[in-house]
Each structure stands twice: as structure tokens, then as C-alpha cells.
Write a protein that holds these residues in place. Sequence first.
Motif, PDB file in Angstrom:
ATOM      1  N   PRO A  17       0.821  -1.213   0.000  1.00 39.10           N
ATOM      2  CA  PRO A  17       0.000   0.000   0.000  1.00 39.10           C
ATOM      3  C   PRO A  17       0.851   1.258   0.000  1.00 39.10           C
ATOM      4  O   PRO A  17       1.882   1.333   0.672  1.00 39.10           O
ATOM      5  CB  PRO A  17      -0.829  -0.125   1.278  1.00 39.10           C
ATOM      6  N   SER A  18       0.416   2.243  -0.758  1.00 40.28           N
ATOM      7  CA  SER A  18       1.094   3.537  -0.795  1.00 40.28           C
ATOM      8  C   SER A  18       0.730   4.348   0.442  1.00 40.28           C
ATOM      9  O   SER A  18      -0.139   3.951   1.235  1.00 40.28           O
ATOM     10  CB  SER A  18       0.669   4.305  -2.044  1.00 40.28           C
ATOM     11  N   VAL A  19       1.377   5.486   0.600  1.00 41.20           N
ATOM     12  CA  VAL A  19       1.019   6.390   1.693  1.00 41.20           C
ATOM     13  C   VAL A  19      -0.464   6.750   1.612  1.00 41.20           C
ATOM     14  O   VAL A  19      -1.182   6.732   2.621  1.00 41.20           O
ATOM     15  CB  VAL A  19       1.892   7.660   1.658  1.00 41.20           C
ATOM     16  N   ALA A  20      -0.941   7.054   0.415  1.00 40.04           N
ATOM     17  CA  ALA A  20      -2.353   7.409   0.249  1.00 40.04           C
ATOM     18  C   ALA A  20      -3.255   6.242   0.629  1.00 40.04           C
ATOM     19  O   ALA A  20      -4.307   6.430   1.264  1.00 40.04           O
ATOM     20  CB  ALA A  20      -2.614   7.843  -1.193  1.00 40.04           C
ATOM     21  N   ASP A  21      -2.860   5.029   0.250  1.00 41.72           N
ATOM     22  CA  ASP A  21      -3.652   3.845   0.599  1.00 41.72           C
ATOM     23  C   ASP A  21      -3.715   3.652   2.111  1.00 41.72           C
ATOM     24  O   ASP A  21      -4.774   3.347   2.676  1.00 41.72           O
ATOM     25  CB  ASP A  21      -3.044   2.582  -0.029  1.00 41.72           C
ATOM     26  N   LEU A  22      -2.566   3.802   2.767  1.00 44.81           N
ATOM     27  CA  LEU A  22      -2.517   3.620   4.220  1.00 44.81           C
ATOM     28  C   LEU A  22      -3.423   4.619   4.923  1.00 44.81           C
ATOM     29  O   LEU A  22      -4.144   4.266   5.864  1.00 44.81           O
ATOM     30  CB  LEU A  22      -1.076   3.766   4.714  1.00 44.81           C
ATOM     31  N   LEU A  23      -3.397   5.853   4.487  1.00 44.97           N
ATOM     32  CA  LEU A  23      -4.211   6.887   5.131  1.00 44.97           C
ATOM     33  C   LEU A  23      -5.695   6.697   4.833  1.00 44.97           C
ATOM     34  O   LEU A  23      -6.542   6.920   5.704  1.00 44.97           O
ATOM     35  CB  LEU A  23      -3.750   8.269   4.690  1.00 44.97           C
ATOM     36  N   ALA A  24      -6.009   6.261   3.614  1.00 44.36           N
ATOM     37  CA  ALA A  24      -7.419   6.068   3.254  1.00 44.36           C
ATOM     38  C   ALA A  24      -8.066   4.996   4.119  1.00 44.36           C
ATOM     39  O   ALA A  24      -9.277   5.058   4.396  1.00 44.36           O
ATOM     40  CB  ALA A  24      -7.527   5.685   1.777  1.00 44.36           C
ATOM     41  N   PRO A 342       8.327  -6.415  14.696  1.00 41.28           N
ATOM     42  CA  PRO A 342       8.937  -6.855  13.435  1.00 41.28           C
ATOM     43  C   PRO A 342      10.040  -7.889  13.633  1.00 41.28           C
ATOM     44  O   PRO A 342      10.152  -8.835  12.838  1.00 41.28           O
ATOM     45  CB  PRO A 342       9.471  -5.549  12.833  1.00 41.28           C
ATOM     46  N   SER A 343      10.849  -7.734  14.676  1.00 37.84           N
ATOM     47  CA  SER A 343      11.912  -8.702  14.933  1.00 37.84           C
ATOM     48  C   SER A 343      11.368 -10.006  15.488  1.00 37.84           C
ATOM     49  O   SER A 343      11.853 -11.094  15.152  1.00 37.84           O
ATOM     50  CB  SER A 343      12.930  -8.116  15.917  1.00 37.84           C
ATOM     51  N   LEU A 344      10.367  -9.929  16.350  1.00 38.05           N
ATOM     52  CA  LEU A 344       9.841 -11.114  17.024  1.00 38.05           C
ATOM     53  C   LEU A 344       8.886 -11.916  16.158  1.00 38.05           C
ATOM     54  O   LEU A 344       8.920 -13.147  16.150  1.00 38.05           O
ATOM     55  CB  LEU A 344       9.137 -10.680  18.317  1.00 38.05           C
ATOM     56  N   TYR A 345       8.014 -11.219  15.423  1.00 40.61           N
ATOM     57  CA  TYR A 345       6.945 -11.875  14.676  1.00 40.61           C
ATOM     58  C   TYR A 345       7.036 -11.686  13.163  1.00 40.61           C
ATOM     59  O   TYR A 345       6.101 -12.054  12.456  1.00 40.61           O
ATOM     60  CB  TYR A 345       5.578 -11.323  15.112  1.00 40.61           C
ATOM     61  N   GLU A 346       8.098 -11.078  12.681  1.00 40.86           N
ATOM     62  CA  GLU A 346       8.187 -10.691  11.262  1.00 40.86           C
ATOM     63  C   GLU A 346       6.987  -9.800  10.890  1.00 40.86           C
ATOM     64  O   GLU A 346       6.437  -9.892   9.791  1.00 40.86           O
ATOM     65  CB  GLU A 346       8.239 -11.917  10.338  1.00 40.86           C
ATOM     66  N   ALA A 347       6.570  -8.969  11.806  1.00 43.41           N
ATOM     67  CA  ALA A 347       5.347  -8.183  11.633  1.00 43.41           C
ATOM     68  C   ALA A 347       5.559  -7.033  10.653  1.00 43.41           C
ATOM     69  O   ALA A 347       6.630  -6.425  10.598  1.00 43.41           O
ATOM     70  CB  ALA A 347       4.888  -7.624  12.975  1.00 43.41           C
ATOM     71  N   TRP A 348       4.514  -6.729   9.896  1.00 43.69           N
ATOM     72  CA  TRP A 348       4.514  -5.636   8.922  1.00 43.69           C
ATOM     73  C   TRP A 348       3.766  -4.459   9.522  1.00 43.69           C
ATOM     74  O   TRP A 348       2.641  -4.593   9.994  1.00 43.69           O
ATOM     75  CB  TRP A 348       3.821  -6.088   7.643  1.00 43.69           C
ATOM     76  N   HIS A 349       4.407  -3.274   9.507  1.00 43.73           N
ATOM     77  CA  HIS A 349       3.764  -2.026   9.949  1.00 43.73           C
ATOM     78  C   HIS A 349       3.912  -0.982   8.855  1.00 43.73           C
ATOM     79  O   HIS A 349       5.005  -0.818   8.289  1.00 43.73           O
ATOM     80  CB  HIS A 349       4.406  -1.495  11.231  1.00 43.73           C
ATOM     81  N   GLY A 350       2.823  -0.274   8.574  1.00 40.97           N
ATOM     82  CA  GLY A 350       2.897   0.821   7.630  1.00 40.97           C
ATOM     83  C   GLY A 350       3.762   1.957   8.160  1.00 40.97           C
ATOM     84  O   GLY A 350       3.870   2.157   9.365  1.00 40.97           O
ATOM     85  N   VAL A 351       4.373   2.695   7.241  1.00 42.46           N
ATOM     86  CA  VAL A 351       5.240   3.823   7.587  1.00 42.46           C
ATOM     87  C   VAL A 351       4.814   5.021   6.747  1.00 42.46           C
ATOM     88  O   VAL A 351       4.730   4.925   5.509  1.00 42.46           O
ATOM     89  CB  VAL A 351       6.722   3.492   7.325  1.00 42.46           C
ATOM     90  N   VAL A 352       4.561   6.153   7.417  1.00 43.48           N
ATOM     91  CA  VAL A 352       4.105   7.367   6.739  1.00 43.48           C
ATOM     92  C   VAL A 352       4.945   8.544   7.218  1.00 43.48           C
ATOM     93  O   VAL A 352       5.103   8.741   8.429  1.00 43.48           O
ATOM     94  CB  VAL A 352       2.612   7.640   7.029  1.00 43.48           C
ATOM     95  N   PRO A 353       5.499   9.340   6.297  1.00 45.42           N
ATOM     96  CA  PRO A 353       6.232  10.536   6.716  1.00 45.42           C
ATOM     97  C   PRO A 353       5.322  11.523   7.447  1.00 45.42           C
ATOM     98  O   PRO A 353       4.120  11.608   7.163  1.00 45.42           O
ATOM     99  CB  PRO A 353       6.733  11.138   5.395  1.00 45.42           C
ATOM    100  N   LEU A 354       5.902  12.284   8.373  1.00 45.56           N
ATOM    101  CA  LEU A 354       5.122  13.326   9.048  1.00 45.56           C
ATOM    102  C   LEU A 354       4.941  14.543   8.155  1.00 45.56           C
ATOM    103  O   LEU A 354       3.954  15.276   8.294  1.00 45.56           O
ATOM    104  CB  LEU A 354       5.810  13.748  10.357  1.00 45.56           C
ATOM    105  N   SER A 355       5.878  14.786   7.266  1.00 49.72           N
ATOM    106  CA  SER A 355       5.823  15.954   6.390  1.00 49.72           C
ATOM    107  C   SER A 355       5.012  15.644   5.140  1.00 49.72           C
ATOM    108  O   SER A 355       5.228  14.617   4.483  1.00 49.72           O
ATOM    109  CB  SER A 355       7.245  16.364   5.991  1.00 49.72           C
ATOM    110  N   ALA A 356       4.094  16.547   4.788  1.00 54.42           N
ATOM    111  CA  ALA A 356       3.313  16.372   3.567  1.00 54.42           C
ATOM    112  C   ALA A 356       4.222  16.397   2.349  1.00 54.42           C
ATOM    113  O   ALA A 356       3.978  15.686   1.368  1.00 54.42           O
ATOM    114  CB  ALA A 356       2.247  17.467   3.474  1.00 54.42           C
ATOM    115  N   ARG A 357       5.283  17.198   2.406  1.00 59.84           N
ATOM    116  CA  ARG A 357       6.220  17.250   1.283  1.00 59.84           C
ATOM    117  C   ARG A 357       6.945  15.920   1.120  1.00 59.84           C
ATOM    118  O   ARG A 357       7.086  15.412   0.002  1.00 59.84           O
ATOM    119  CB  ARG A 357       7.227  18.389   1.482  1.00 59.84           C
ATOM    120  N   ASP A 358       7.400  15.346   2.225  1.00 61.45           N
ATOM    121  CA  ASP A 358       8.078  14.043   2.148  1.00 61.45           C
ATOM    122  C   ASP A 358       7.127  12.961   1.647  1.00 61.45           C
ATOM    123  O   ASP A 358       7.544  12.044   0.921  1.00 61.45           O
ATOM    124  CB  ASP A 358       8.614  13.639   3.524  1.00 61.45           C
TER     125      ASP A 358
END
Length: 460
Positions: A17-24, A342-358
Amino acid sequence: MSMPSVSAPPSSSMTDPSVADLLAARPHLRMHALEGLMLEQVPLAAIADALGTPVWVTGAGTLRSRYRRLEAALAEPSLGASIHYAVKANDHLAILRILSIEGAGADVVSGGEMRRAIEAGIPPARIVFSGVGKSDDELGLALSLSISQINVESREELERLSGLASACGRTARIVLRVNPDIDAGTHAKITTGLADNKFGVAYDEAADLYALAARLPGIEPIGFAVHIGSQINDPAPFRAAYARIADLVRRVREAGQAVSLVDCGGGLGISYRDEIEGSPRALAHAIRVTLGDLGLKLVVEPGRWLVAPAGVLLSRVLLVKQSAGRAPFVVLDAAMNDLLRPSLYEAWHGVVPLSARDAVQPAGPAHLVGPVCETGDTFALDRPLPHLAAGARVAILDTGAYGAVMSSTYNSRPLAAQALVDGSRWTTIRPRQPVEQLWAGELVPDWIAAGETGAGRAAE
């Protein structure tokens, strides 16, 4: 020196998922053109500015909203299940107090969690005590408080509890936790309902053990409990487990024993990546079609579903380590000692920049890692991320459950600060741990402090 890693988070692809997908998919988060990423109505950059990073942030309004969705799904007259929050998911007093005000009880797995629940205002009559290894002191505390129920997981525990209750002149209301040998289809480290797991009483032994409980002094058996694992998004395993428990209830009643309660456990999952989130209505339906006609008091024990989406971990990019022909290493100031999943369970977490420009920068594969001296200190491999430079800040999503509560001070890294957002206001709910507190409780023997060696001889 790095130690070998036994596992790493799964590699991602450009189909993530993209940043937009994660936020939606997360209406409590939005990207403001000027303020950047917002949780509820608070710019997360403002919290990072004030408290530094890494810092945990939880949305109180988001937590309340999710609790009310679950409550509404379970509130039908034919069901009326009570909610006991699984404290192990996030045990901060502020979180417990919010849920207590909403009407939740607590599912605890230690004496410490029991005391936390009481401190947060959850009355003993709304506390359930689970766990495969309860100490005599913990069971004594439960008896002294006269909590709602003790979920017993073995014959050995049952007999020990009978002795303790008889010795202090009390009666323990017990619920027998049954292992239904149902595959929940979740990660091996968070499944709990298979015959090979350590939890609960074997299904074929449950009726006889329940009859024994009715004969033991100091014991009042009131029902059965089942919990088959965590992060379950498909209702089918729930239905299968509850159907087995319903058959057990009928069989035990036919044998002349009273059964008034079934504890349906927890395990409802969320969408970390692109999963379909577990549905409270589907869970309620699974309970209703299997247990709804038995005249039982029903209990559920949610944790992750309630609190995980309400939390984020804010972090700052320390540096970007380039490697010719390979994805760069984006090194964060958060680490596996902060977020272990992530280290213990191979877990996936979304990552989103705080800056709208980033957030709108072109995405490319990157390895997102922490500074701890372990190869396993890895949040993501080959993750398609917007370009991030040193100093950029990001939010790691869905960390409200099994995040801060599992943190450690490994590598002598102080515990991160915690903040609570509630609508348009926010406050600190745990300051960053001062580094001096890391050794405040440690004692150096006098002879070591004096520099002596061997059998009391001074060093030459």
C-alpha cells in the motif's frame, strides 16, 4: 558486535500500500498540506517537536470509537456479551482508565496487571484472571479481591487453587479454559488453540475436570473459556471453536453440572498491510449462531483490535546509508527495543512521513532499520518508501498494541516518551526515561567498588 538474527521482517514489493492507501484505510489519520500528518486533530510533528523522538502517541478518541463499535455489535438482546479488555496489549493507566469509563472490564495475566486494572478504576467484579502459570501470591491476590473469575488452565492449577481457597476460607469462581485444537491460521507464535500449545485443558478431558472442580472444596465452577490466538481476521476459526464449546456445554449440562458462562476470548485482528480487518459484527454472529441459544452469560477479551490502530510510533531518520546497486539503509532513532514486533513476529507495519512534502516524494525500495547492535533490528526490507533524508520524521502505524508495553532498555536505551491525543488536545502521559534511571536500582558490592579482586585481596 552484531549477533545472528533468526528472522527478519518479510521483504516488501511495489504492490505494498502507498502512503495514500494507508491513510485512506485509517480515518483517524490524515495528511494536512501545511501541518503534515494528523492524528485526530493534532499535528504529530508538534508532539515530535515537543517531546523528541522516538515517541509513542495514542488517540483517545480513536480508542473510544473502536470500543463503541465493538460494544454495539455485541449489544443485541440475544447476545449481550460483556467486554473485558486484554490488558497485555497496552497496560498504560490512561488507556485502562479510558476503557474503564466506557464500561470495559479487564482480562489480566499477572498480579501486576490486576493491580494496574484496580488502580485505573476497574472494579474487581469486572476482572478476569487468565494465564497458564499463576503464582500462589497472584492467586491469593485474586481471592482476596474476589474478582469475577479465574480462568483455570490445568488440573494442577485447579487443585492448587482449591487448597489456597480452602486455607483462606474463600470460594474461587473458576472458568475452565479449554484447548479446542482449532487452527486459527495465524502466526505460529500467537496461536494458542492447538493441541501442541501450552494453553488450556485438552478438549477431551474438559468434562471430567469440570466435574472434579464441582467436587473440590473452595471451588465454584461457572463455565468454560476458549482463546485460539491473535490477529484472526476470518470468522471461521471462531465459529469452529465456539461450536466445540457449545457441544461441551450441552454434554456437561446433561451430566448434571451447571454451566452459566462462556468466555469467548479475544483474537480479532486488524489490517496492518492489506488484510480485511476483523469484523465485530462477524464475531458477534459467530458467537450468536453457536452459543446464543444456550442461555449463557458471554464474555469477550479483545486487545489488539481495540487499541492497535489508535497508536503510532514517531521516529526520526538518523542517516541514510547508501550501497551501490542495493537498496539504501534508512536508519531510524527507534529500534527493536522500542517496537519488538517486526523482529519477534516478522510483523509488517505501515510507515508514513510526518511531512506532507516528504509524503509525496517518489517511492523506491529501502531497508528501514534501527541503531541497535543486532541484525534483527529491522522494521522493513525492500519497502517502497518515499525518499527520506536525514532528519525526516515518520510515523510507524498501528503500534498501539504490543508496542510500548513490550519495550525494553536493551543497549541501555531509555524508554521512549508517550503522549495521548484527545480530539484537538494532547498531553504527555509518560516522560522520556532519564538515562540515569537505567542503573538507579543497581548495586555494586563494596569490595568491587573498592577495586578488590580474588578472595578479598586488593588489586596490585
